[in-house]
Enzyme design. Structure first.
Site, PDB file in Angstrom:
ATOM      1  N   ASP A  60       0.862  -1.173   0.000  1.00 20.03           N
ATOM      2  CA  ASP A  60       0.000   0.000   0.000  1.00 20.03           C
ATOM      3  C   ASP A  60       0.907   1.234   0.000  1.00 20.03           C
ATOM      4  O   ASP A  60       2.104   1.142   0.291  1.00 20.03           O
ATOM      5  CB  ASP A  60      -0.887  -0.038   1.247  1.00 20.03           C
ATOM      6  CG  ASP A  60      -1.695   1.223   1.433  1.00 20.03           C
ATOM      7  OD1 ASP A  60      -2.289   1.706   0.454  1.00 20.03           O
ATOM      8  OD2 ASP A  60      -1.722   1.737   2.570  1.00 20.03           O
ATOM      9  N   ASP A 111      -0.203   5.235   0.900  1.00 21.57           N
ATOM     10  CA  ASP A 111      -0.450   6.185   1.994  1.00 21.57           C
ATOM     11  C   ASP A 111      -0.560   5.453   3.327  1.00 21.57           C
ATOM     12  O   ASP A 111      -1.321   4.500   3.469  1.00 21.57           O
ATOM     13  CB  ASP A 111      -1.742   6.954   1.732  1.00 21.57           C
ATOM     14  CG  ASP A 111      -1.633   7.887   0.539  1.00 21.57           C
ATOM     15  OD1 ASP A 111      -1.030   8.957   0.688  1.00 21.57           O
ATOM     16  OD2 ASP A 111      -2.153   7.536  -0.534  1.00 21.57           O
ATOM     17  N   ASP A 125      -2.115  -0.344   5.879  1.00 22.92           N
ATOM     18  CA  ASP A 125      -2.513   0.236   7.160  1.00 22.92           C
ATOM     19  C   ASP A 125      -4.015   0.436   7.316  1.00 22.92           C
ATOM     20  O   ASP A 125      -4.524   0.522   8.434  1.00 22.92           O
ATOM     21  CB  ASP A 125      -1.847   1.605   7.344  1.00 22.92           C
ATOM     22  CG  ASP A 125      -2.435   2.658   6.403  1.00 22.92           C
ATOM     23  OD1 ASP A 125      -2.411   2.422   5.174  1.00 22.92           O
ATOM     24  OD2 ASP A 125      -2.917   3.693   6.888  1.00 22.92           O
TER      25      ASP A 125
END
Length: 266
Positions: A40, A42, A215
């Site tokens: 991922d 961001d 996240d």
């Protein structure tokens, strides 16, 4: 790039791994040996910024990922809610990319494969701008085939933003994706889990053991897909209910872990 089976049919067949809310151990360094690594962006490779265009990608991060990709024989992909165009503008043009939650795909420097932008997204975007016009701190993010409504700068409007986004999703059959201080509308038929399945079905990711690092709640399908295919997910950030098997505390820990992987695989 020919993406195989990345849509609704595949997603419907998946059986998600159990959700755990127990503290998770850190990932062992050996997890990256033979890995097909999905990252991922961001909140994983860079801290989340106050605004979508406020993120900074340093040359050291790009070089670290290039070196790690070489050690993994090319088995590294970035899977993000951001569009492929945005990821390339941020400096990731030389990487295998899955953007807009698995709706877009591109090989390094190759043509972007994506569905057309629906007219319903344009209509929702206009409604989002009208909503934001008198609410300082509310931001509308236009993406290639989706639109996001950010309330990080004005959390008091979260509920109203949710009602608005849900209305347009229900009206036009769009997918409502919740992220960190964000509601996003996009076409359905894909998620980060379907992206993992599609990319694992072909080179260069085929043959590796999938490891997905992310996240946000939008990464849960990626964790589940990795586990389904014999690999594992790594959650970045505070403890929460998750399908990941391991955790890292923050972005700096991710970078350290990836650096350790380069050294171990060198």
């Amino acid at each position: 790039m020919q993406v195989k089976d990345g849509g609704c049919g595949l997603a419907a067949k998946r059986h998600f791994a159990p959700v755990s809310d127990h503290p998770l151990p850190p990932p062992p360094p050996a997890l990256l040996t033979g890995a097909a690594l999905f990252l991922d962006f961001d909140g994983t490779l860079t801290p989340i910024s106050a605004t979508p265009d406020g993120v900074i990608v340093d040359d050291g991060l790009v070089q670290l990922l290039l070196t790690l990709r070489e050690r993994l024989d090319g088995r590294l992909a970035i899977v993000s809610g951001r569009s492929v165009a945005t990821l390339r503008a941020l400096g990731f043009g030389d990487f295998l990319l899955a953007g807009t939650h698995g709706l877009e795909f591109a090989n390094p420097g190759g043509t972007v494969e994506a569905p057309p932008r629906p007219a319903a997204i344009d209509e929702a975007e206009a409604a989002f701008h009208a909503f934001a016009a008198d609410k300082p701190g509310i931001l509308v993010e236009r993406k290639s085939i989706s639109v996001g409504l950010h309330y990080r700068g004005a959390p008091v409007w979260q509920d109203a933003a949710h009602v608005l986004a849900r209305h347009w999703a229900n009206r036009d059959g769009l997918t409502l994706q919740q992220g960190k201080m964000l509601y996003e509308l996009r076409p359905g038929g894909a998620d980060k889990g379907s992206a993992v399945h599609a990319l694992m079905a072909q080179g260069p990711m085929a043959g590796g053991v999938p490891v997905f690092i992310g996240d946000d709640v939008t990464d849960e399908e990626g964790f589940a897909a990795a586990a389904e295919l014999g690999g594992a997910g790594i959650l970045v950030g505070p403890k929460r209910a998750t399908r990941a098997a391991y955790s890292l505390e923050q972005v700096a820990a991710v970078r350290h872990y990836l650096g350790e992987g380069v050294a171990r695989l060198g």
